[in-house]
Scaffold this motif. Structure first.
Motif, PDB file in Angstrom:
ATOM      1  N   THR A  23       0.866  -1.181   0.000  1.00 24.93           N
ATOM      2  CA  THR A  23       0.000   0.000   0.000  1.00 24.93           C
ATOM      3  C   THR A  23       0.905   1.234   0.000  1.00 24.93           C
ATOM      4  OG1 THR A  23      -0.009   0.066   2.398  1.00 24.93           O
ATOM      5  CG2 THR A  23      -1.842  -1.095   1.343  1.00 24.93           C
ATOM      6  N   PHE A  24       0.299   2.371  -0.274  1.00 27.08           N
ATOM      7  CA  PHE A  24       1.057   3.617  -0.219  1.00 27.08           C
ATOM      8  C   PHE A  24       0.611   4.379   1.022  1.00 27.08           C
ATOM      9  CE2 PHE A  24       0.678   2.466  -4.675  1.00 27.08           C
ATOM     10  CZ  PHE A  24       1.988   2.522  -5.093  1.00 27.08           C
ATOM     11  N   GLU A  25       1.228   4.063   2.156  1.00 27.28           N
ATOM     12  CA  GLU A  25       0.860   4.741   3.392  1.00 27.28           C
ATOM     13  C   GLU A  25       1.522   6.120   3.412  1.00 27.28           C
ATOM     14  OE1 GLU A  25      -1.085   3.916   5.881  1.00 27.28           O
ATOM     15  OE2 GLU A  25      -1.589   1.862   5.304  1.00 27.28           O
ATOM     16  N   ALA A  26       0.756   7.123   3.841  1.00 27.79           N
ATOM     17  CA  ALA A  26       1.354   8.439   4.049  1.00 27.79           C
ATOM     18  C   ALA A  26       2.127   8.372   5.358  1.00 27.79           C
ATOM     19  CB  ALA A  26       0.263   9.497   4.130  1.00 27.79           C
ATOM     20  N   VAL A 315       0.654  14.005   2.952  1.00 26.60           N
ATOM     21  CA  VAL A 315      -0.631  14.154   3.632  1.00 26.60           C
ATOM     22  C   VAL A 315      -0.379  13.916   5.112  1.00 26.60           C
ATOM     23  CG1 VAL A 315      -3.016  13.398   3.759  1.00 26.60           C
ATOM     24  CG2 VAL A 315      -1.762  13.203   1.617  1.00 26.60           C
ATOM     25  N   PRO A 317      -1.444  14.664   9.245  1.00 31.72           N
ATOM     26  CA  PRO A 317      -2.484  15.155  10.146  1.00 31.72           C
ATOM     27  C   PRO A 317      -2.138  16.544  10.665  1.00 31.72           C
ATOM     28  CG  PRO A 317      -1.801  12.952  10.766  1.00 31.72           C
ATOM     29  CD  PRO A 317      -0.866  13.411   9.703  1.00 31.72           C
ATOM     30  N   LEU A 322      -7.388  17.917   3.952  1.00 35.41           N
ATOM     31  CA  LEU A 322      -8.003  16.752   3.335  1.00 35.41           C
ATOM     32  C   LEU A 322      -8.330  15.652   4.336  1.00 35.41           C
ATOM     33  CD1 LEU A 322      -5.596  16.634   0.315  1.00 35.41           C
ATOM     34  CD2 LEU A 322      -7.921  17.489   0.338  1.00 35.41           C
ATOM     35  N   VAL A 323      -7.619  15.597   5.444  1.00 32.63           N
ATOM     36  CA  VAL A 323      -7.879  14.522   6.398  1.00 32.63           C
ATOM     37  C   VAL A 323      -9.142  14.787   7.201  1.00 32.63           C
ATOM     38  CG1 VAL A 323      -5.464  13.920   6.649  1.00 32.63           C
ATOM     39  CG2 VAL A 323      -6.474  15.574   8.201  1.00 32.63           C
ATOM     40  N   ILE A 325     -12.153  15.344   6.037  1.00 35.03           N
ATOM     41  CA  ILE A 325     -13.422  15.023   5.388  1.00 35.03           C
ATOM     42  C   ILE A 325     -14.124  13.877   6.091  1.00 35.03           C
ATOM     43  CG2 ILE A 325     -12.721  15.838   3.131  1.00 35.03           C
ATOM     44  CD1 ILE A 325     -12.298  12.856   2.405  1.00 35.03           C
TER      45      ILE A 325
ATOM     46  N   VAL B  39      -2.500   7.419  -2.003  1.00 31.13           N
ATOM     47  CA  VAL B  39      -1.913   7.380  -0.667  1.00 31.13           C
ATOM     48  C   VAL B  39      -3.027   7.125   0.350  1.00 31.13           C
ATOM     49  CG1 VAL B  39      -0.733   8.764   1.086  1.00 31.13           C
ATOM     50  CG2 VAL B  39      -0.020   8.890  -1.299  1.00 31.13           C
ATOM     51  N   GLU B  40      -2.748   6.258   1.290  1.00 30.63           N
ATOM     52  CA  GLU B  40      -3.736   5.953   2.330  1.00 30.63           C
ATOM     53  C   GLU B  40      -3.283   6.554   3.652  1.00 30.63           C
ATOM     54  OE1 GLU B  40      -4.563   1.787   2.471  1.00 30.63           O
ATOM     55  OE2 GLU B  40      -4.545   1.606   0.290  1.00 30.63           O
ATOM     56  N   LYS B  41      -4.272   7.069   4.395  1.00 33.98           N
ATOM     57  CA  LYS B  41      -3.932   7.672   5.684  1.00 33.98           C
ATOM     58  C   LYS B  41      -5.011   7.329   6.701  1.00 33.98           C
ATOM     59  CE  LYS B  41      -1.470  10.112   8.389  1.00 33.98           C
ATOM     60  NZ  LYS B  41      -0.081   9.759   8.666  1.00 33.98           N
ATOM     61  N   PHE B  43      -6.561   8.065  10.427  1.00 35.04           N
ATOM     62  CA  PHE B  43      -6.506   9.092  11.459  1.00 35.04           C
ATOM     63  C   PHE B  43      -7.660   8.887  12.430  1.00 35.04           C
ATOM     64  CE2 PHE B  43      -8.895  10.704   7.914  1.00 35.04           C
ATOM     65  CZ  PHE B  43      -9.963  11.409   8.454  1.00 35.04           C
ATOM     66  N   ARG B  51     -10.168   6.050   7.533  1.00 33.40           N
ATOM     67  CA  ARG B  51      -9.106   5.869   6.533  1.00 33.40           C
ATOM     68  C   ARG B  51      -9.499   6.690   5.325  1.00 33.40           C
ATOM     69  NH1 ARG B  51      -4.916   2.227   4.623  1.00 33.40           N
ATOM     70  NH2 ARG B  51      -4.714   1.593   6.778  1.00 33.40           N
ATOM     71  N   THR B  52      -8.595   7.519   4.886  1.00 35.31           N
ATOM     72  CA  THR B  52      -8.882   8.350   3.720  1.00 35.31           C
ATOM     73  C   THR B  52      -7.909   7.989   2.605  1.00 35.31           C
ATOM     74  OG1 THR B  52      -9.230  10.605   2.966  1.00 35.31           O
ATOM     75  CG2 THR B  52      -7.380  10.281   4.415  1.00 35.31           C
TER      76      THR B  52
END
Lengths: 325, 200
Positions: A23-26, A315, A317, A322-323, A325, B39-41, B43, B51-52
């Motif tokens: 996965t592409f984790e931020a 991205v 926190p 964007l986080v 939403i 990209v996954e995040k 929070f 998860r966004t």
């Protein structure tokens, strides 16, 4: 709040063509684009340019008719920049055949400007050394002074430009600081003084010890202040900055950075230089020990600067709307 | 004058990575090289954890740091807003990766096959246009644009989260979406003025 990212985890986060991710984790990741060859180039650039500048000053202050012994320092500094620094840049580039393209964007790129500074240093430095050695007429003449000043200015530019290059990295809080060019300038002068002292004392070359000692007694405290100021700024910067700070003061880089670069590389040489001031006998020994500690400490400092650089995730926190939403 | 731009609707994106795969298939990039990715995040704290998914590609900034910082002139800003890349000029300074705030530039250290038994026939064809030791990135599929087509990622997105069009045209779909949905750019405080807008 300190993010729960260990130093080891940061190291494992690869860049470029690494393992294919699931996965592409931020997430935070360590800077690994600039490594050994860039370190060599930055370090020997500072060392060589600093040695050249100090040797030029010492040579100017030599009394008329005295032997031009400190020209040795000019030659060694010139070789360090032109051969070792340039060679490291070429060896570190993936397509060395195109390395001359580094000069093509002088209007906007600090690397291009730095390449131009190195080129000018190569031209003026070579002419300056030849004039001082008497191979070209003009020593202690207008031509000699002009060439000497131009070479000195070029060496100062070679010292400073890397700081501007690194300060462009806005996602790396450790580097993105107006202190970076100042740090490179002051550290270059300090390691230049140290290397000059080491070379001149070991090979029995006569030089103005008073000038070098005064420069070190000013330069080392300023450098200690800059290192501490940089650490203090990191503590109040981004999360990536705080991770860098933790790596530098508590993680695996604490030994080389705090122990090697700060204490053994700056504080102890400052004490030795100050203690030996005005004494006779132990002065030469103290100077050589200080010089060796500073030169090794400088390497550890630049090495830690590259290894502790951490990218802020795109991205993050608290930074991106964007986080929410 | 046309100014190409993209909108990414984060309410529609479900993180399927179809755009990532479409990009890799269209551009034939070597293993580990991605022009775009989702990209996954995570929070929040349990039990309110979210998860966004944030699709990311080159933002084709109006003030691109890569163009200014690259010493070799690898990157250039075209009149139509696209930040183009000419990898044949790259000598591997890698400063573009240091200065890009969006992690949009990939560097090909070496070209290796996907499988353990060497290159497959399509890989030999795909990798001809790449050189190891050079920087690469998204160019909004310039070749498709010249044929009047949308970029591969936009065409492929199953939830139609990606839209592409002329930002200078007030009647284009992207301009209308940005106006009606309050399009935001990523990290606007950096002053790079991206041309990829996120709809939340």
């Amino acid at each position: 709040m300190m993010p729960n990212v260990t130093d080891q985890r940061i190291d494992q986060l690869s860049v470029g063509a690494g393992p294919i991710p699931e996965t592409f984790e931020a997430s935070f990741r360590g800077q690994r684009d600039w490594r050994f060859w860039e370190l060599m180039a930055f370090y020997f650039g500072c060392l060589g340019a600093g040695l050249y500048a100090i040797s030029a000053l010492l040579d100017w202050r030599a009394p008329g008719g005295a032997p031009r012994t400190t020209v040795t320092g000019l030659i060694v500094g010139f070789v360090l920049v032109i051969v070792i620094k340039n060679g490291s840049h070429v060896l570190g580039s993936s397509r060395p055949g195109r390395a001359l393209r580094a000069l093509s964007q002088v209007g906007s790129s600090w690397i291009s400007r730095g390449s131009l500074f190195i080129l000018l240093f190569g031209i003026f430095g070579a002419l300056d050394v030849m004039v001082r050695l008497g191979w070209i007429p003009g020593d202690k003449d207008v031509l000699g002074w002009i060439l000497g000043i131009l070479a000195l200015l070029a060496s100062l530019a070679v010292m400073v430009y890397v700081g501007f290059v690194m300060a462009q990295g806005r996602r790396i809080s450790l580097w993105h600081s107006p202190l970076m060019p100042v740090i490179f300038l002051v550290y270059s002068v300090v390691v230049g003084c140290a290397l000059a002292t080491g070379i001149f004392v070991i090979f029995g070359i006569a030089y103005d010890t008073e000038l070098v000692r005064v420069l070190m007694l000013i330069g080392i405290p300023v450098m200690i202040f800059l290192v501490l100021a940089q650490l203090a700024f990191l503590g109040t910067s981004t999360e990536a900055g705080r991770i860098s700070l933790r790596m530098l003061i508590r993680g695996r880089l604490a030994a080389p950075y705090i122990g090697g670069a700060l204490i053994f590389g700056l504080v102890i040489p400052l004490i030795l230089t100050a203690a030996a001031y005005g004494t006779s006998g132990g002065e030469a020994v103290a100077s050589v020990i200080s010089a060796v500690l500073i030169v090794i400490g400088g390497y550890l400092f630049f090495s830690s600067l590259l290894k502790a650089a951490v990218y802020t995730p795109t991205v993050e926190p608290g930074r991106s709307l964007l986080v929410n939403i | 004058m046309t100014k190409w731009g993209m909108t990414i609707d984060l309410r529609r994106c479900m993180g399927c990575q179809s755009c990532t795969m479409a990009c890799k298939t269209k551009n034939g990039t070597p293993p580990g090289i991605f022009y775009r990715r989702v990209v996954e995040k995570e929070f929040g704290t349990f039990p309110n954890v979210h998860r966004t998914y944030v699709p990311m590609n080159c933002m084709h900034c109006d003030d691109p740091p890569c163009v200014a910082a690259c010493p070799a002139g690898v990157f250039s800003k075209r009149p139509d807003g696209i930040v183009d890349v000419d990898s044949s000029k790259c000598y591997g300074a890698r400063v573009c990766r240091i200065v890009c705030p969006y992690d949009a530039i990939a560097f090909i250290d070496e070209i290796v096959p996907y499988g353990e038994k060497g290159y497959l026939p399509p890989e030999k064809y795909w990798y001809e246009k790449f050189e190891s030791g050079t920087a690469v990135k998204c160019d909004f599929c310039i070749d498709r644009l010249e044929e009047g087509l949308d970029p591969a990622c936009v065409k492929t997105c199953p939830s139609e989260a990606l839209k592409f069009g002329d930002l200078e045209d007030p009647d284009s779909e992207v301009s209308k979406l940005i106006r009606s949905r309050g399009g935001q750019t990523l990290n606007p405080e950096l002053g790079t003025r991206p041309n990829v807008y996120y709809l939340t």
